[in-house]
Motif scaffolding. Structure first.
Motif, PDB file in Angstrom:
ATOM      1  N   MET A   1       0.826  -1.203   0.000  1.00 50.71           N
ATOM      2  CA  MET A   1       0.000   0.000   0.000  1.00 50.71           C
ATOM      3  C   MET A   1       0.863   1.257   0.000  1.00 50.71           C
ATOM      4  N   ALA A   2       1.957   1.217   0.735  1.00 48.91           N
ATOM      5  CA  ALA A   2       2.857   2.368   0.758  1.00 48.91           C
ATOM      6  C   ALA A   2       3.480   2.608  -0.621  1.00 48.91           C
ATOM      7  N   ASP A   3       3.895   1.538  -1.296  1.00 49.86           N
ATOM      8  CA  ASP A   3       4.465   1.673  -2.639  1.00 49.86           C
ATOM      9  C   ASP A   3       3.457   2.278  -3.600  1.00 49.86           C
ATOM     10  N   TYR A   4       2.212   1.817  -3.533  1.00 52.83           N
ATOM     11  CA  TYR A   4       1.192   2.340  -4.432  1.00 52.83           C
ATOM     12  C   TYR A   4       0.884   3.798  -4.110  1.00 52.83           C
ATOM     13  N   ALA A   5       0.910   4.141  -2.827  1.00 50.37           N
ATOM     14  CA  ALA A   5       0.694   5.538  -2.438  1.00 50.37           C
ATOM     15  C   ALA A   5       1.760   6.442  -3.044  1.00 50.37           C
ATOM     16  N   ARG A   6       2.992   5.959  -3.104  1.00 50.69           N
ATOM     17  CA  ARG A   6       4.061   6.750  -3.728  1.00 50.69           C
ATOM     18  C   ARG A   6       3.827   6.900  -5.228  1.00 50.69           C
ATOM     19  N   GLN A   7       3.307   5.845  -5.855  1.00 52.32           N
ATOM     20  CA  GLN A   7       3.039   5.920  -7.292  1.00 52.32           C
ATOM     21  C   GLN A   7       1.952   6.938  -7.613  1.00 52.32           C
ATOM     22  N   LEU A   8       1.015   7.116  -6.692  1.00 48.19           N
ATOM     23  CA  LEU A   8      -0.052   8.099  -6.887  1.00 48.19           C
ATOM     24  C   LEU A   8       0.449   9.480  -6.475  1.00 48.19           C
ATOM     25  N   ASN A   9       1.547   9.894  -7.099  1.00 46.17           N
ATOM     26  CA  ASN A   9       2.193  11.130  -6.654  1.00 46.17           C
ATOM     27  C   ASN A   9       1.389  12.381  -6.981  1.00 46.17           C
ATOM     28  N   ASP A  10       0.379  12.265  -7.848  1.00 48.21           N
ATOM     29  CA  ASP A  10      -0.462  13.407  -8.159  1.00 48.21           C
ATOM     30  C   ASP A  10      -1.607  13.557  -7.160  1.00 48.21           C
ATOM     31  N   ALA A  11      -1.857  12.505  -6.390  1.00 49.28           N
ATOM     32  CA  ALA A  11      -2.966  12.525  -5.431  1.00 49.28           C
ATOM     33  C   ALA A  11      -2.620  13.395  -4.235  1.00 49.28           C
ATOM     34  N   ARG A  12      -3.599  14.174  -3.817  1.00 44.07           N
ATOM     35  CA  ARG A  12      -3.441  14.990  -2.612  1.00 44.07           C
ATOM     36  C   ARG A  12      -4.274  14.458  -1.454  1.00 44.07           C
ATOM     37  N   ALA A  13      -5.183  13.534  -1.757  1.00 47.58           N
ATOM     38  CA  ALA A  13      -6.026  12.905  -0.734  1.00 47.58           C
ATOM     39  C   ALA A  13      -6.084  11.406  -1.011  1.00 47.58           C
ATOM     40  N   LEU A  14      -5.901  10.604   0.013  1.00 45.73           N
ATOM     41  CA  LEU A  14      -5.862   9.149  -0.132  1.00 45.73           C
ATOM     42  C   LEU A  14      -6.897   8.507   0.781  1.00 45.73           C
ATOM     43  N   LYS A  15      -7.522   7.462   0.268  1.00 46.98           N
ATOM     44  CA  LYS A  15      -8.473   6.670   1.034  1.00 46.98           C
ATOM     45  C   LYS A  15      -7.923   5.254   1.128  1.00 46.98           C
ATOM     46  N   LEU A  16      -7.704   4.771   2.335  1.00 50.51           N
ATOM     47  CA  LEU A  16      -7.109   3.456   2.566  1.00 50.51           C
ATOM     48  C   LEU A  16      -8.198   2.440   2.876  1.00 50.51           C
ATOM     49  N   LYS A  17      -8.279   1.388   2.076  1.00 44.93           N
ATOM     50  CA  LYS A  17      -9.158   0.275   2.391  1.00 44.93           C
ATOM     51  C   LYS A  17      -8.476  -0.597   3.449  1.00 44.93           C
ATOM     52  N   LEU A  18      -9.186  -0.848   4.533  1.00 39.30           N
ATOM     53  CA  LEU A  18      -8.675  -1.679   5.605  1.00 39.30           C
ATOM     54  C   LEU A  18      -9.508  -2.951   5.702  1.00 39.30           C
ATOM     55  N   THR A  19      -9.028  -3.919   6.446  1.00 40.97           N
ATOM     56  CA  THR A  19      -9.707  -5.214   6.524  1.00 40.97           C
ATOM     57  C   THR A  19      -9.882  -5.630   7.985  1.00 40.97           C
ATOM     58  N   ASN A  20     -10.463  -6.799   8.179  1.00 45.69           N
ATOM     59  CA  ASN A  20     -10.764  -7.286   9.526  1.00 45.69           C
ATOM     60  C   ASN A  20      -9.638  -8.161  10.065  1.00 45.69           C
ATOM     61  N   ASP A  21      -8.389  -7.663   9.927  1.00 45.78           N
ATOM     62  CA  ASP A  21      -7.254  -8.374  10.505  1.00 45.78           C
ATOM     63  C   ASP A  21      -6.536  -7.444  11.479  1.00 45.78           C
ATOM     64  N   HIS A  22      -5.302  -7.792  11.844  1.00 46.54           N
ATOM     65  CA  HIS A  22      -4.588  -7.041  12.880  1.00 46.54           C
ATOM     66  C   HIS A  22      -3.485  -6.144  12.298  1.00 46.54           C
TER      67      HIS A  22
END
Length: 340
Positions: A140-161
């Motif tokens: 997820m961190a790598d993909y966030a870096r690739q979205l370098n034009d994005a100024r707002a990010l929404k993180l999908k989370l799951t039911n794990d720890h």
């Protein structure tokens, strides 16, 4: 609202499938393609189009939506209004596709864009979130870096720890980005409480749909330090009252509530009840984003990034620049017909 014309309309309805650029993971589901119902209404030389994806967790699928439309074919082709649709069809993707097709056709007949017909101000580009599929924190961190034009990010989370790790990793990768998280019903009160300190430390601005549908009472007395948004728990305006005092933000999606007509009504009622507004999407092409873009001017949170995850889009299309989404009238809802 009167009928658009006394002449019969010609209805076309078909299912389209378009692959995603990569598998998209949320709590309990993985998506590899986008399936949608496209409705076209022909009135002489004028064409109105609408697109609906339905609501997957309500078993509101393109196939079921197509059956709903075909069952009303004669009624639709004789002429109907957007207000009548509220009685003819339940909330969901079929009504959304048909409602948006009627809006689009109405814009052609009147020579005015939809936003003007709806009594809205001239649109401006909107800051939109770009969504990160739930995955390992480093992915997820790598993909966030690739979205370098994005100024707002929404993180999908799951039911794990690993949710706290995911948020920390993305914040480290994108220290200046606005962040929200979306559990898609995946948390318990205990897991949310455990992850909340990491959310606060990372500067998360909104926590979306932490608990399952039907468990809204878990929000009572939660005293969360971050605003909570309802998504799956609020389908249309009838769900608003029971969320007062429980959440602060309402996520309006046209596929959930059944079209732009209901969405605008829902937005007014939600604001009267003291909620902040968010506009979201179930995916889709620019024909899904365009009517939601009209609603977006009323919202403090905008999540209209669906087309960036698809291998192909409509022509013309919405555009993304400097973290913003822009939808020209030529895409949908303008005085002239767009190209498919």
């Amino acid at each position: 609202m009167t009928k658009l014309s006394d002449a019969p309309l010609k209805l076309s309805a078909a299912i389209e499938k378009r692959p995603l650029t990569h598998a998209f993971h949320i709590t309990g589901y993985t998506f590899t393609e986008c399936a949608m119902l496209v409705v076209t209404l022909q009135d002489g030389e004028l064409t109105g189009r609408g697109e609906g994806l339905g609501v997957y967790y309500r078993h509101d699928t393109p196939n079921s939506m197509l059956h709903q439309i075909e069952a009303l074919r004669e009624h639709i082709e004789r002429g109907t209004t957007r207000e009548q649709l509220l009685e003819l069809l339940p909330s969901g993707g079929a009504r959304n596709a048909l409602d948006c097709a009627l809006w689009d056709l109405e814009a052609k007949r009147h020579g005015q864009p939809v936003w003007q017909l709806a009594g809205m101000s001239a649109p401006q580009s909107l800051l939109t979130t770009f969504t990160l599929s739930a995955d390992d924190p480093e992915v997820m961190a790598d993909y966030a870096r690739q979205l370098n034009d994005a100024r707002a990010l929404k993180l999908k989370l799951t039911n794990d720890h690993h949710n706290a790790e995911r948020v920390r990793a993305v914040r480290e990768a994108r220290p200046g980005a606005w962040l929200m998280v979306d559990a898609n019903q995946g948390f318990t009160r205990e897991s949310l409480t455990a992850a909340m300190p990491a959310f606060v430390e990372a500067g998360v601005a909104v926590v979306e749909q932490p608990f399952p549908i039907g468990c809204e009472a878990w929000l009572d007395g939660l005293n969360a330090p971050i605003p909570i948004a309802a998504d799956e728990s609020v389908q249309d305006h009838t769900d608003l009252e029971h969320l007062v005092g429980r959440v602060q933000v309402i996520n309006i999606k046209l596929d959930k509530c059944g079209g732009l007509t209901e969405a605008l009504t829902m937005a007014r009622q939600a604001r009267d009840l003291g909620f902040k507004l968010m506009v979201g999407n179930m995916g889709g092409t620019s024909w899904s984003m365009a009517p939601a873009f009209v609603l977006g001017s009323l919202c403090s949170v905008v999540d209209l990034d669906g087309p960036i995850y698809m291998l192909s889009d409509r022509t013309p299309s919405v555009s993304y620049q400097d973290g913003h989404v822009w939808c020209p009238d030529s895409v949908w809802g303008g005085p002239t017909t767009a190209v498919a």
